[in-house]
Design an enzyme around this catalytic site. Structure first.
Site, PDB file in Angstrom:
ATOM      1  CD  GLU A  77       2.308  -1.413  -5.989  1.00 33.07           C
ATOM      2  OE1 GLU A  77       1.130  -1.139  -5.692  1.00 33.07           O
ATOM      3  OE2 GLU A  77       3.081  -0.607  -6.499  1.00 33.07           O
ATOM      4  N   GLY A  78       0.354  -4.306  -1.660  1.00 37.92           N
ATOM      5  CA  GLY A  78      -0.696  -5.104  -1.038  1.00 37.92           C
ATOM      6  C   GLY A  78      -0.220  -6.527  -0.869  1.00 37.92           C
TER       7      GLY A  78
HETATM    8  P1  TGC Z   1     -11.770   1.817   2.162  1.00 36.93           P
HETATM    9  O1  TGC Z   1     -12.449   2.464   3.362  1.00 36.93           O
HETATM   10  O2  TGC Z   1     -12.330   0.586   1.599  1.00 36.93           O
HETATM   11  O3  TGC Z   1     -11.682   2.908   0.999  1.00 36.93           O
HETATM   12  C1  TGC Z   1     -11.170   4.208   1.219  1.00 36.93           C
HETATM   13  C2  TGC Z   1     -11.421   5.010  -0.052  1.00 36.93           C
HETATM   14  O4  TGC Z   1     -10.683   4.434  -1.143  1.00 36.93           O
HETATM   15  C3  TGC Z   1     -11.580   3.955  -2.171  1.00 36.93           C
HETATM   16  N1  TGC Z   1     -11.006   2.693  -2.647  1.00 36.93           N
HETATM   17  C4  TGC Z   1     -10.400   2.587  -3.834  1.00 36.93           C
HETATM   18  N2  TGC Z   1     -10.213   3.487  -4.812  1.00 36.93           N
HETATM   19  C5  TGC Z   1      -9.543   3.078  -5.898  1.00 36.93           C
HETATM   20  N3  TGC Z   1      -9.068   1.817  -6.021  1.00 36.93           N
HETATM   21  C6  TGC Z   1      -9.219   0.895  -5.057  1.00 36.93           C
HETATM   22  N4  TGC Z   1      -8.711  -0.333  -5.212  1.00 36.93           N
HETATM   23  C7  TGC Z   1      -9.920   1.256  -3.896  1.00 36.93           C
HETATM   24  N5  TGC Z   1     -10.264   0.616  -2.746  1.00 36.93           N
HETATM   25  C8  TGC Z   1     -10.934   1.506  -1.993  1.00 36.93           C
HETATM   26  C9  TGC Z   1     -12.918   3.800  -1.476  1.00 36.93           C
HETATM   27  O5  TGC Z   1     -13.961   3.909  -2.416  1.00 36.93           O
HETATM   28  C10 TGC Z   1     -12.876   4.972  -0.514  1.00 36.93           C
HETATM   29  O6  TGC Z   1     -13.093   6.159  -1.270  1.00 36.93           O
HETATM   30  P2  TGC Z   1     -13.838   7.432  -0.626  1.00 36.93           P
HETATM   31  O7  TGC Z   1     -13.766   8.478  -1.678  1.00 36.93           O
HETATM   32  O8  TGC Z   1     -15.224   6.969  -0.314  1.00 36.93           O
HETATM   33  O9  TGC Z   1     -13.080   7.810   0.608  1.00 36.93           O
HETATM   34  O10 TGC Z   1     -10.273   1.621   2.538  1.00 36.93           O
HETATM   35  P3  TGC Z   1      -9.606   0.834   3.752  1.00 36.93           P
HETATM   36  O11 TGC Z   1      -8.927   1.811   4.642  1.00 36.93           O
HETATM   37  O12 TGC Z   1     -10.623  -0.100   4.387  1.00 36.93           O
HETATM   38  O13 TGC Z   1      -8.452   0.014   3.016  1.00 36.93           O
HETATM   39  C11 TGC Z   1      -8.696  -1.045   2.172  1.00 36.93           C
HETATM   40  C12 TGC Z   1      -7.379  -1.826   1.889  1.00 36.93           C
HETATM   41  C13 TGC Z   1      -6.919  -2.588   3.113  1.00 36.93           C
HETATM   42  C14 TGC Z   1      -7.719  -2.800   0.792  1.00 36.93           C
HETATM   43  C15 TGC Z   1      -6.282  -0.841   1.434  1.00 36.93           C
HETATM   44  O14 TGC Z   1      -5.861  -0.026   2.489  1.00 36.93           O
HETATM   45  C16 TGC Z   1      -5.104  -1.531   0.859  1.00 36.93           C
HETATM   46  O15 TGC Z   1      -5.074  -1.840  -0.336  1.00 36.93           O
HETATM   47  N6  TGC Z   1      -3.997  -1.768   1.653  1.00 36.93           N
HETATM   48  C17 TGC Z   1      -2.744  -2.249   1.148  1.00 36.93           C
HETATM   49  C18 TGC Z   1      -1.726  -1.121   1.151  1.00 36.93           C
HETATM   50  C19 TGC Z   1      -0.795  -1.204  -0.029  1.00 36.93           C
HETATM   51  O16 TGC Z   1      -1.020  -1.885  -0.997  1.00 36.93           O
HETATM   52  N7  TGC Z   1       0.265  -0.417  -0.012  1.00 36.93           N
HETATM   53  C20 TGC Z   1       1.159  -0.315  -1.119  1.00 36.93           C
HETATM   54  C21 TGC Z   1       2.116   0.847  -0.956  1.00 36.93           C
HETATM   55  S1  TGC Z   1       2.970   1.322  -2.458  1.00 36.93           S
HETATM   56  C22 TGC Z   1       4.006   0.073  -2.780  1.00 36.93           C
HETATM   57  O17 TGC Z   1       4.010  -0.942  -2.168  1.00 36.93           O
HETATM   58  C23 TGC Z   1       4.945   0.291  -3.913  1.00 36.93           C
HETATM   59  S2  TGC Z   1       5.994  -1.040  -4.121  1.00 36.93           S
HETATM   60  C24 TGC Z   1       7.021  -0.604  -5.363  1.00 36.93           C
HETATM   61  C25 TGC Z   1       6.592  -1.147  -6.717  1.00 36.93           C
HETATM   62  O18 TGC Z   1       5.421  -1.073  -7.052  1.00 36.93           O
HETATM   63  O19 TGC Z   1       7.398  -1.663  -7.457  1.00 36.93           O
HETATM   64  P1  FAD Z   2       2.207  -5.319   7.639  1.00 40.41           P
HETATM   65  O1  FAD Z   2       1.054  -4.510   7.156  1.00 40.41           O
HETATM   66  O2  FAD Z   2       2.699  -5.077   9.012  1.00 40.41           O
HETATM   67  O3  FAD Z   2       1.829  -6.855   7.473  1.00 40.41           O
HETATM   68  C1  FAD Z   2       2.623  -7.905   8.056  1.00 40.41           C
HETATM   69  C2  FAD Z   2       1.875  -9.222   7.849  1.00 40.41           C
HETATM   70  O4  FAD Z   2       0.591  -9.165   8.505  1.00 40.41           O
HETATM   71  C3  FAD Z   2       1.575  -9.483   6.357  1.00 40.41           C
HETATM   72  O5  FAD Z   2       1.674 -10.849   6.092  1.00 40.41           O
HETATM   73  C4  FAD Z   2       0.137  -9.016   6.233  1.00 40.41           C
HETATM   74  O6  FAD Z   2      -0.563  -9.598   5.153  1.00 40.41           O
HETATM   75  C5  FAD Z   2      -0.433  -9.460   7.572  1.00 40.41           C
HETATM   76  N1  FAD Z   2      -1.642  -8.725   7.925  1.00 40.41           N
HETATM   77  C6  FAD Z   2      -1.797  -7.394   8.138  1.00 40.41           C
HETATM   78  N2  FAD Z   2      -3.069  -7.098   8.394  1.00 40.41           N
HETATM   79  C7  FAD Z   2      -3.762  -8.266   8.346  1.00 40.41           C
HETATM   80  C8  FAD Z   2      -5.131  -8.629   8.502  1.00 40.41           C
HETATM   81  N3  FAD Z   2      -6.083  -7.709   8.736  1.00 40.41           N
HETATM   82  N4  FAD Z   2      -5.465  -9.922   8.381  1.00 40.41           N
HETATM   83  C9  FAD Z   2      -4.532 -10.866   8.106  1.00 40.41           C
HETATM   84  N5  FAD Z   2      -3.223 -10.597   7.931  1.00 40.41           N
HETATM   85  C10 FAD Z   2      -2.856  -9.306   8.045  1.00 40.41           C
HETATM   86  N6  FAD Z   2       5.448   1.486   0.085  1.00 40.41           N
HETATM   87  C11 FAD Z   2       5.232   2.717  -0.471  1.00 40.41           C
HETATM   88  O7  FAD Z   2       4.375   3.482  -0.030  1.00 40.41           O
HETATM   89  N7  FAD Z   2       5.985   3.125  -1.531  1.00 40.41           N
HETATM   90  C12 FAD Z   2       6.947   2.356  -2.078  1.00 40.41           C
HETATM   91  O8  FAD Z   2       7.589   2.764  -3.058  1.00 40.41           O
HETATM   92  C13 FAD Z   2       7.206   1.080  -1.500  1.00 40.41           C
HETATM   93  N8  FAD Z   2       8.214   0.300  -1.974  1.00 40.41           N
HETATM   94  C14 FAD Z   2       8.531  -0.870  -1.328  1.00 40.41           C
HETATM   95  C15 FAD Z   2       9.670  -1.587  -1.722  1.00 40.41           C
HETATM   96  C16 FAD Z   2      10.027  -2.749  -1.043  1.00 40.41           C
HETATM   97  C17 FAD Z   2      11.265  -3.485  -1.430  1.00 40.41           C
HETATM   98  C18 FAD Z   2       9.202  -3.238  -0.009  1.00 40.41           C
HETATM   99  C19 FAD Z   2       9.547  -4.517   0.687  1.00 40.41           C
HETATM  100  C20 FAD Z   2       8.082  -2.537   0.378  1.00 40.41           C
HETATM  101  C21 FAD Z   2       7.740  -1.337  -0.258  1.00 40.41           C
HETATM  102  N9  FAD Z   2       6.660  -0.555   0.158  1.00 40.41           N
HETATM  103  C22 FAD Z   2       6.402   0.675  -0.406  1.00 40.41           C
HETATM  104  C23 FAD Z   2       5.903  -0.947   1.343  1.00 40.41           C
HETATM  105  C24 FAD Z   2       4.875  -2.044   1.088  1.00 40.41           C
HETATM  106  O9  FAD Z   2       3.782  -1.564   0.398  1.00 40.41           O
HETATM  107  C25 FAD Z   2       4.474  -2.617   2.460  1.00 40.41           C
HETATM  108  O10 FAD Z   2       5.574  -3.355   2.932  1.00 40.41           O
HETATM  109  C26 FAD Z   2       3.239  -3.497   2.387  1.00 40.41           C
HETATM  110  O11 FAD Z   2       2.090  -2.726   2.079  1.00 40.41           O
HETATM  111  C27 FAD Z   2       2.998  -4.277   3.696  1.00 40.41           C
HETATM  112  O12 FAD Z   2       3.104  -3.459   4.788  1.00 40.41           O
HETATM  113  P2  FAD Z   2       4.057  -3.887   6.027  1.00 40.41           P
HETATM  114  O13 FAD Z   2       5.370  -4.243   5.466  1.00 40.41           O
HETATM  115  O14 FAD Z   2       3.984  -2.782   7.016  1.00 40.41           O
HETATM  116  O15 FAD Z   2       3.429  -5.197   6.609  1.00 40.41           O
END
Ligand code: TGC
Ligand code: FAD
Length: 389
Positions: A368-369
């Protein structure tokens, strides 16, 4: 005087409405009766009875509980947050199941789906009959999902989907996957029933964290989908990031539930464990640890409640969610590690919940980031300078 919980120090209950306390108590009681007695075994075996759990959690009313209509309870954000806290006091994997179902998969359909898509999926997901997963992350794109390689192309009125998603919670047990893919029109979401030809899920083995949760690789090999499989109302990263705001909100509360469980365990243990003829809880060094942890836990819950009240009044902004997730994941992990230390050698076994929570929180810190991503978002908000690249 012994306080019932470290939260009592802050009179958190005094900040809650009756119905919020009642709902919190119902979830707490469910976790005490049905999760805590089993979860160490699930964790040790790396296996959860996902279907049964999903139905039970649906009956409890926590799947998509904060969404309106379609069989969802439409509770306040505070109530949803408190439910996450209690669930994660059981195990982060249980809260994950609920987060991914309600805040990611259901939220995507609820926010961006057509009326038909909502009618078709949401009531069955709220009841737990159908399990959802959410595919954003890929092997080469985690923190930066904008570069994803999964893509969907139009073929007549159909869509054809190819790619690989990684680390997907609920993947192997899901009936439906919400998959985010590049298209000629931007990043779009697709509703993929998991029995569609070309869909396969591979369980990720050897996890040392979130072992009471299913985590999978999803392979999408030429999946042919009808035109109405696409979520019609978003075509950019805003789609998945909107869902992430919801799930991160749940983690703001949830991670503190794991921390509370660790702290309560460590206090109880320290009162009973005698070394040098006195309980270790009676030593000043130990008490300082307890106090520092209780203060962080209380501050974290107060911040979480503040953010939830903002959400309920419709003024919570995404950066505030980043701040909350950053704080809760960081402080909960730190509390869990300190509690593990207080338990000494007993802290490294599954006899106590502390190390299980500690290793779970390593995932919570990353998913989740990551901590760094939330820091960069808040840093950009403070300075106006993006520092991702
Ligand atoms: P950026 O160019 O800033 O924005 C792209 C488009 O997204 C909009 N936007 C948002 N909209 C809603 N909420 C937010 N927090 C938003 N932040 C940005 C923005 O307005 C834009 O919209 P549009 O319509 O103009 O295109 O995006 P970026 O590519 O620079 O990325 C920003 C960054 C790095 C913060 C984002 O990519 C990010 O949050 N990365 C982390 C990825 C992450 O959290 N992955 C999680 C995967 S799911 C998961 O982990 C589930 S775990 C299981 C559990 O929850 O238990
Ligand atoms: P990376 O992005 O490769 O990052 C590795 C390290 O580099 C981190 O410390 C990171 O903070 C750092 N880093 C990366 N970029 C930068 C930068 N620009 N500056 C400084 N540091 C940086 N994803 C889904 O979509 N759906 C799910 O249901 C889901 N479930 C998950 C369940 C588990 C148990 C786990 C472990 C992960 C899950 N994820 C899911 C994925 C999760 O969201 C990613 O693991 C997470 O977003 C980080 O991505 P990554 O693991 O590829 O690490």
């Amino acid at each position: 005087r012994i306080l019932e919980t470290p939260e009592s120090l802050f009179d958190i209950d005094g900040l809650l409405y009756d119905e919020e306390r009642e709902m919190r108590d119902v979830v707490r009681s469910y976790v005490t009766k049905h999760i805590k007695p089993e979860v160490a075994t699930w964790f040790e075996q790396g296996h959860i009875p996902a279907k049964e759990l999903s139905l039970a959690l649906g009956k409890l009313g926590v799947l998509g509980m904060h969404l309106e209509g379609y069989g969802c309870a439409g509770t306040t954000a505070v109530a949803y947050g408190l439910a996450c806290l209690e669930l994660e006091a059981g195990d982060s994997g249980i809260r994950s199941l609920v987060s991914v179902q309600g805040s990611l998969a259901m939220k995507a359909i609820h926010a961006f789906g057509s009326e038909e898509q909502k009618q078709e999926w949401l009531p069955h997901m709220a009841s737990g009959e159908k399990i959802g997963c959410f595919g954003l992350t890929e092997p080469d794109f985690g923190s930066d999902p904008s570069g994803m390689r999964t893509h969907a192309k139009r073929d007549g009125s159909d869509w054809v989907l190819n790619g690989t998603k990684m680390w997907i919670t609920n993947g192997n047990v899901a009936d439906v996957a919400v998959i985010w893919a590049q298209t000629d029109e931007g990043i779009r979401g697709f509703i993929v029933p998991t029995d569609t030809a070309g869909f396969s899920a591979n369980l990720i083995h050897h996890k040392l964290s979130l072992r009471a949760s299913v985590t999978s690789e999803l392979v999408l090999d030429g999946i042919r989908l009808p035109a109405d499989a696409v979520l019609p109302n978003v075509s950019s990263l805003r789609g998945p990031l909107t869902c992430l705001n919801e799930a991160r909100f749940g983690i703001i509360f949830g991670a503190l539930g794991a921390a509370r469980e660790c702290l309560e365990t460590a206090i109880q243990y320290g009162r009973e464990r005698i070394q040098f003829d006195r309980p270790i809880a009676g030593y000043q060094l130990t008490q300082k640890k307890y106090v520092d942890m209780a203060v962080e836990l209380g501050k974290g819950i107060l911040l979480a409640l503040h953010l939830a009240r903002l959400k309920d009044q419709g003024t919570l902004n995404p950066v505030q969610v980043n701040i909350g997730k950053l704080n809760s994941a960081r402080e909960a992990l730190s509390i869990a590690r300190e509690c593990r230390n207080i338990l000494g050698a007993n802290g490294v076994t599954l006899e106590y919940p502390v190390m299980r929570h500690m290793v779970n929180l390593e995932s919570v810190y990353t998913y989740e980031g990551t901590n760094e991503m939330h820091t960069l978002v808040v840093g950009e908000a403070l300075t106006g300078i993006a520092a991702y690249h």
